[in-house]
Design an enzyme around this catalytic site. Structure first.
Site, mmCIF file in Angstrom:
data_model
loop_
_atom_site.group_PDB
_atom_site.id
_atom_site.type_symbol
_atom_site.label_atom_id
_atom_site.label_comp_id
_atom_site.label_asym_id
_atom_site.label_seq_id
_atom_site.Cartn_x
_atom_site.Cartn_y
_atom_site.Cartn_z
ATOM 1 N N ASN A 23 2.273 5.570 -10.273
ATOM 2 C CA ASN A 23 0.992 5.533 -10.978
ATOM 3 C C ASN A 23 -0.200 5.325 -10.047
ATOM 4 O OD1 ASN A 23 -0.883 4.736 -13.380
ATOM 5 N ND2 ASN A 23 -0.917 2.987 -11.980
ATOM 6 N N LYS A 30 -3.138 16.287 -7.137
ATOM 7 C CA LYS A 30 -2.438 16.253 -8.426
ATOM 8 C C LYS A 30 -1.666 17.549 -8.680
ATOM 9 C CE LYS A 30 -3.700 12.095 -9.697
ATOM 10 N NZ LYS A 30 -2.708 11.005 -9.815
ATOM 11 N N ASP A 66 0.867 -1.176 0.000
ATOM 12 C CA ASP A 66 0.000 0.000 0.000
ATOM 13 C C ASP A 66 0.907 1.230 0.000
ATOM 14 O OD1 ASP A 66 -1.621 2.138 0.654
ATOM 15 O OD2 ASP A 66 -2.741 1.070 2.212
ATOM 16 N N VAL A 67 0.907 1.997 -1.089
ATOM 17 C CA VAL A 67 1.859 3.113 -1.197
ATOM 18 C C VAL A 67 1.606 4.205 -0.162
ATOM 19 C CG1 VAL A 67 2.355 2.741 -3.654
ATOM 20 C CG2 VAL A 67 0.540 4.357 -2.986
ATOM 21 N N TYR A 118 -8.701 15.258 -4.931
ATOM 22 C CA TYR A 118 -7.968 14.733 -6.096
ATOM 23 C C TYR A 118 -7.223 15.849 -6.836
ATOM 24 C CZ TYR A 118 -7.229 12.079 -10.442
ATOM 25 O OH TYR A 118 -6.674 11.450 -11.529
HETATM 26 C C1 BGC Z 1 -9.557 10.898 -13.687
HETATM 27 C C2 BGC Z 1 -10.647 10.311 -14.549
HETATM 28 C C3 BGC Z 1 -11.257 11.398 -15.410
HETATM 29 C C4 BGC Z 1 -10.197 12.169 -16.153
HETATM 30 C C5 BGC Z 1 -10.760 13.347 -16.961
HETATM 31 C C6 BGC Z 1 -8.583 11.632 -14.553
HETATM 32 O O1 BGC Z 1 -7.564 12.182 -13.805
HETATM 33 O O2 BGC Z 1 -8.898 9.856 -12.984
HETATM 34 O O3 BGC Z 1 -11.627 9.720 -13.725
HETATM 35 O O4 BGC Z 1 -12.138 10.816 -16.365
HETATM 36 O O5 BGC Z 1 -9.243 12.661 -15.241
HETATM 37 O O6 BGC Z 1 -11.631 14.126 -16.206
#
Ligand code: BGC
Length: 261
Positions: A93, A163, A66-67, A159
Site C-alpha cells: 500500500n 502505477k 522504508d520500502v 506516479y
Molecule cells: C491519488 C489521489 C487522487 C486520485 C484520483 C490517487 O491515485 O493518490 O491523490 O486524488 O488518484 O485522481
C-alpha cells in the site's frame, strides 16, 4: 451467512499508519488476521492503529521500514518471520503521489524517488513475500495501484508510470505463481478521502471539480477500500488473480459522457 474469515492468517500492510493502509489494516484485523503495521516515520500513528484493532484482530506488530530500501525490506520480513513464523497476506500500500511537475521542467531525482517508493518498493516486498508463500503453497499479494494505472494525469508522470508498471508487474508475477497457491492482484482506488489528497477534497472549489470526475459524484471513504481488500485477501476471492479491481465510484466510466457526446 457469508462472512470474511482471516483468522489464523498473518498479514503485512505497508504504509499502514494512515490513509488507505490504516483502513486496510483495520479491516484485515476485523476479519481476524494478525496484522503487521508498517510505517515509515510515524510510529505513534502505527501504534494507534494497532490499539484500534483490539479485540477483533489477532496479535499485531508495528514495524518501521522504508520500502524503497531493500535492506530495510529484508529486515522487515525477518521481523515478521520472527514474530509470526510466516506470511499469508501482503498488501503493498505504501505510496506517494509526488509533487506536481510537468515532465519538461521536472527533476529526475524526484521522478526516481516516486518510482522507488511506488514501484520498486512493491517489487522488493513482493519478492520477499513470494519466497515465503510459494514453499507453503498459500498466499495473497495485493497491490494498491490507482485509477491512474489507466487514466493519465498531467504533472504526475512518475506516479502514473509507476502505477501502470505495477499493474503489469502484478499480472506477470500472478502468471508465474498461479499454479502454486499464490494469488497476486491489485485494487485501483479512485479519489478517496485520505491525507494524500486532503488539499483537494478539503477545498470546496477543488472538491466540486473532483466530484465531476466521479460517476457517483463523491470521493470514497477509506473503509470502502479496506473492506474490498479484506474480501480479496480471503478465500472468498479464491478464483481472482492477475487482475485489477477498480474501487473508484465510477471514475473509470467517463462520467462526462453521462450527457452530450
Ligand atoms: C491519488 C489521489 C487522487 C486520485 C484520483 C490517487 O491515485 O493518490 O491523490 O486524488 O488518484 O485522481
Amino acid at each position: 451467512m457469508i462472512s470474511i474469515d482471516l483468522s489464523g492468517r498473518t498479514a503485512l500492510v505497508t504504509g499502514a499508519n494512515s490513509g488507505l493502509g490504516r483502513a486496510i489494516a483495520l479491516n484485515l484485523a476485523a476479519a481476524g488476521a494478525r496484522v503487521c503495521v508498517n510505517y515509515l516515520d510515524d510510529r505513534a500513528a502505527a501504534e494507534a492503529v494497532v490499539a484500534q484493532m483490539q479485540p477483533t484482530g489477532g496479535p499485531a506488530l508495528v514495524i518501521g521500514a522504508d520500502v524503497s530500501q531493500p535492506s530495510q525490506v529484508d529486515r522487515m520480513f525477518a521481523e515478521v518471520d520472527q514474530a509470526f513464523g510466516g506470511l499469508d497476506i501482503l498488501v503493498n500500500n505504501a505510496g506517494i503521489d509526488g509533487r506536481r511537475e510537468l515532465c519538461a521542467d521536472g527533476d529526475p531525482a524526484h521522478w526516481q524517488q516516486v518510482m522507488s517508493v511506488d514501484l520498486l518498493g512493491p517489487y522488493y516486498c513482493t519478492r520477499q513475500a513470494l519466497k515465503r508463500m510459494v514453499p507453503r503453497r498459500r498466499g495473497v499479494i495485493l497491490q494498491i495501484t490507482s485509477v491512474h494505472e489507466f487514466i493519465p494525469w498531467a504533472g504526475y508522470s512518475a506516479y502514473t508510470s509507476a502505477k501502470a508498471a505495477l499493474s503489469m508487474f502484478t499480472k506477470t508475477v500472478a502468471q508465474e505463481v498461479a499454479t502454486q497457491g499464490v494469488r497476486v492482484l491489485a485494487i485501483a482506488p479512485g479519489a478517496v478521502r485520505t491525507p494524500i489528497n486532503a488539499d483537494v477534497w478539503g477545498n470546496p472549489d477543488s472538491l466540486r471539480d473532483l466530484d465531476q470526475k466521479i460517476a457517483m459524484a463523491r470521493p470514497g471513504e477509506p473503509d470502502e477500500i479496506g473492506r474490498v481488500a479484506a474480501f480479496l485477501a480471503s478465500d472468498l476471492a479464491s478464483y481472482i488473480t492477475g487482475t485489477t479491481i477498480a474501487v473508484d465510484g465510477g471514475m473509470l466510466i467517463y462520467p462526462d459522457f453521462s450527457h452530450g457526446g
